[in-house]
Design a protein around this motif. Structure first.
Motif, PDB file in Angstrom:
ATOM      1  N   LEU A 293      -6.981   1.100  -3.120  1.00 36.67           N
ATOM      2  CA  LEU A 293      -6.568   2.504  -3.124  1.00 36.67           C
ATOM      3  C   LEU A 293      -6.486   3.023  -4.552  1.00 36.67           C
ATOM      4  CD1 LEU A 293      -5.390   5.130  -1.952  1.00 36.67           C
ATOM      5  CD2 LEU A 293      -3.139   4.036  -2.032  1.00 36.67           C
TER       6      LEU A 293
ATOM      7  N   VAL B 204       1.232   4.623  -2.575  1.00 34.73           N
ATOM      8  CA  VAL B 204       1.089   6.012  -2.095  1.00 34.73           C
ATOM      9  C   VAL B 204       2.295   6.839  -2.544  1.00 34.73           C
ATOM     10  CG1 VAL B 204       1.005   7.472  -0.051  1.00 34.73           C
ATOM     11  CG2 VAL B 204      -0.364   5.383  -0.136  1.00 34.73           C
TER      12      VAL B 204
ATOM     13  N   LEU C  65       0.824  -1.209   0.000  1.00 35.27           N
ATOM     14  CA  LEU C  65       0.000   0.000   0.000  1.00 35.27           C
ATOM     15  C   LEU C  65       0.859   1.261   0.000  1.00 35.27           C
ATOM     16  CD1 LEU C  65      -2.859   1.273   0.273  1.00 35.27           C
ATOM     17  CD2 LEU C  65      -2.556   1.134   2.756  1.00 35.27           C
TER      18      LEU C  65
ATOM     19  N   ASN D  98      -2.895  -3.030  -2.656  1.00 30.75           N
ATOM     20  CA  ASN D  98      -3.010  -1.611  -3.026  1.00 30.75           C
ATOM     21  C   ASN D  98      -4.040  -1.336  -4.115  1.00 30.75           C
ATOM     22  OD1 ASN D  98      -1.680  -2.519  -5.365  1.00 30.75           O
ATOM     23  ND2 ASN D  98       0.328  -1.864  -4.614  1.00 30.75           N
TER      24      ASN D  98
ATOM     25  N   THR E 230      -9.513   4.475  -6.192  1.00 30.54           N
ATOM     26  CA  THR E 230      -9.998   5.772  -5.695  1.00 30.54           C
ATOM     27  C   THR E 230      -9.205   6.947  -6.252  1.00 30.54           C
ATOM     28  OG1 THR E 230      -8.528   5.914  -3.750  1.00 30.54           O
ATOM     29  CG2 THR E 230     -10.549   4.609  -3.518  1.00 30.54           C
TER      30      THR E 230
END
Length: 718
Positions: free
Chosen positions: A419, A390, A386, A416, A422
């Protein structure tokens, strides 16, 4: 009652304590204390002489309980603890003795010895200095200090000359000077820091220092290229390939054979016998280069045993062995910018060498881009965790800016992917079955999963696949994408990468990276963006006047062609400039300016050139502005791969470059303007620089460019 040592069980000591107790009862305590303590010390000395240091220490310590101010015994207790390895207890004894006898030079010396044993050189130096101050001219502490200095110790703090220990005036002047250098530590260290920035390896070596004896060897410089496949990472031969290298031998090499699975497939002589530049005895060994162009198309695909065999004049042989993979040939049409992929006609009766050397040269536009058709589909991989995704968000945003019309597909993991959905940065998200195996300490993927992923990715026809991970955790997934351009961080053994980017910052103390991971991923994408675009500018000089050419018989308005025949690498010179000049002089009305650094060229010029008013040879050194004017105002500049062609292109002049195959024309050809002429040869990319004898083909890659080909290209600009 006297407390008995807990670790002492010697019968003699038990008996001694019994006598001490009786003596106490018979005499007064002060006198008894002295007698008992003396008996303990006597016993301690005998135990010490036997090497039983811990028992000796216990006895000295018991004696000190009775006479705590006896500094001599205190020092002995410290010695015994030091010998027994208990440095902490030893230090306590020494420091207590120091309180009692602060002016004792012998004690200061012993403290110096102790701290040197303990590895605390700063305190050792301090106490040796005290000993020398307390007893000026004493050899023992002086020699210890000099010993520290010779071992490299320079002290934690500099000592000013005014603070030098008393007693130096009694020392021999030479020793005094050597010891006083302790006071110059600041200057010495400053000088050393300055010297640290210098690079000793850049110092010119003496000619004789470069000489050595070369071992007899076979050095194979080209035998296919390393590829990753079913057989692992191996030399892979596709179609027409060069087998190039050299042998070093004492007995002359007369023939070289290439064998595949024990069967001879090629034989031929080496290229002469050359001196080795740095050989101590040049008559002892010679270099024998070879460069054979062989068509491997008729051989079955798969793993084969390959042998390069050298046969000398005494009929002895020496061989190089390796396993190679023969695979499907590559097509020239699929790699239009590559000069290393060469196809021949199997029905042509001419030899491989003849077919290659007699084919036309490649004439290409100097303006080039990595993706002529644009970038339509991109695979961006972040098959880890994750936090990794990022940290990749700035890079993914920048990728969108660089390729706004491209479809970006993310290959992610279950850690991940949610995420990613989004963020709106991917047109589509794919999840890789790529778990982290804690036993093998790496991510793994079964062969079945690899096949399934490869089929899934093939449907997208990716132009670019980029692995955003800085570590090598997922780089090996890139080939499964089927993309034309595979890109990622470099530094590993991935010969199939189309491009690699290396970027690290370094903490000078821990050697760890100091840049945020997001910045490093962004730098990877920015470097890709740099590759996607051309950046060469046209920079003209407003202060440069064509009048600079008047001394050379050129008036404003005269049109002229510059033939620059030189280059730093002599073997990269095209040999047909004179023929080209004759053709241009006859076919055009332009002035022909030939520049050369060959002092003998003038005598070899034909009368048609030397007698023409439109031709001149410049074989003298020009000022930079004069030279720049020739490059800037010429109609066309024709030259070898050298700096002048780059300068002419910078000024916006049409340039025709005659390019050797030693390096890629796509890397070092001029940019944005003109044409680049080169030849397709199997040994392209030899990177020969200092040792031209290693070519083995007489640099046919430059010599076989025909004057007619160059003439026709130049006339397009006339």
């Amino acid at each position: 009652m006297i407390e008995r040592p807990a670790m002492c069980s010697d019968r003699g000591i038990e008996f001694l304590f019994g006598r001490i107790e009786r003596a106490w009862r018979l005499v007064g305590r002060p006198r008894a204390d002295r007698q008992v303590a003396a008996q303990m010390v006597a016993r301690a000395n005998r135990v010490r002489d036997d090497g039983r240091f811990e028992e000796a220490a216990l006895l000295f310590e018991e004696a000190l309980k009775l006479r705590p101010r006896h500094s001599g015994w205190r020092v002995q207790a410290g010695h015994m603890r030091k010998e027994a390895g208990d440095l902490e207890a030893a230090e306590q004894h020494y420091l207590l003795a120091l309180q009692a006898r602060p002016k004792n030079a012998e004690l200061a010396l012993q403290l110096g010895h102790f701290y040197k044993t303990a590895g605390d050189l700063a305190l050792a130096e301090t106490h040796y200095r005290r000993a020398l101050s307390l007893r000026p001219g004493w050899d023992s502490p002086l020699n210890e200090l000099l010993g520290l200095k010779r071992s490299g110790w320079r002290g934690r703090q500099t000592v000013a000359a005014s603070e030098a220990p008393r007693g130096l005036e009694y020392i021999h002047p030479t020793l005094k000077e050597e010891l006083a250098q302790f006071a110059d530590d600041a200057e010495t260290l400053s000088r050393a820091a300055a010297l640290d920035r210098l690079v000793p390896k850049l110092i010119p070596a003496r000619p004789n220092d470069l000489l050595h004896e070369h071992a007899e060897t076979i050095d194979v410089r080209r035998l296919g290229r390393m590829e990753s496949g079913f057989w692992g990472i191996r030399r892979t031969l596709r179609g027409v390939q060069a087998v190039r290298g050299f042998g070093i031998a004492k007995v002359p090499i007369v023939e070289i054979e290439i064998l595949l699975n024990g069967t001879r497939i090629h034989r031929g002589p080496p290229e002469g016998a050359y001196d080795l530049q740095f050989e101590r005895d040049r008559d002892r060994v010679k270099k024998y280069p070879f460069n054979f162009w062989i068509d491997f198309t008729p051989f079955s695909h798969g793993l084969h045993a390959c042998e390069v065999r050298l046969i000398d004049a005494a009929a002895d042989t020496r061989s190089f062995h390796d396993h190679v993979v023969i695979a499907a040939p590559l097509k020239e049409e699929d790699y239009p910018r590559s000069d290393g992929i060469v196809e021949i006609d199997p029905a042509d009766p001419r030899s491989v060498d003849q077919q290659i050397r007699e084919r036309p040269s490649m004439i290409r536009d100097a303006r080039r881009v990595t993706f002529p058709a644009g970038v339509r589909n991109i695979l961006a991989m972040r098959t880890d965790q994750l936090g990794d995704l990022v940290a990749s968000i700035p890079a993914l945003r920048r990728l969108r800016e660089l390729c706004p019309d491209a479809r970006v597909v993310g290959l992610l993991t279950t850690a991940n992917a949610d995420l990613a959905r989004t963020l709106g940065l991917f047109d589509e998200v794919l999840i890789a079955d790529f778990p982290d195996d804690p036993v093998q300490r790496r991510r793994v993927m079964t062969l079945g999963a690899q096949e399934a992923l490869g089929r899934q990715l093939a449907a997208y026809q990716f132009d670019i696949a980029i692995d955003l991970a800085h570590s090598n955790v997922s780089r090996d997934l890139l080939p499964l994408s089927g993309a034309k351009f595979l890109y990622g961080h470099g530094g590993g053994n991935w010969p199939w990468l189309t491009g690699a980017f290396e970027f690290d910052t370094r903490d000078r103390h821990s050697a760890m990276d100091t840049t945020p991971h997001s910045t490093k991923v962004l730098a990877l994408v920015e470097s890709l963006g740099t590759i996607l675009k051309a950046h060469a500018p046209i920079v003209r000089r407003d202060d440069l006047s064509v009048d600079l050419l008047r001394p050379f018989g050129l008036a404003p308005g005269d049109r002229f062609i510059v033939l620059h025949t030189g280059a730093r690498l002599k073997f990269s010179h095209w040999p047909h400039f004179t023929e080209l000049a004759l053709m241009l002089l006859e076919a055009s009305d332009l002035h022909i300016v030939m520049m050369s650094d060959n002092p003998g060229l003038r005598e070899t010029l034909p009368d048609a050139l030397s007698g023409s008013a439109r031709f001149q040879l410049l074989d003298q050194r020009l000022s930079f502005d004069q030279f720049d004017a020739f490059m800037s105002f010429a109609t066309v500049v024709v030259g070898n791969d050298s700096g002048p062609k780059h300068l002419a292109a910078l000024r916006g002049t049409n340039v025709v470059t005659l390019f050797t195959a030693r390096i890629n024309w796509t890397e070092w050809g001029q940019e944005e303007i003109g044409k680049i002429i080169s030849r397709r040869v199997p040994c392209q990319g030899c990177a020969i620089f200092h040792d031209p004898e290693e070519c083995g083909k007489g640099f046919s890659c430059i010599r076989d460019i025909r004057p007619q080909e160059v003439f026709k290209t130049v006339m397009d600009y006339v």
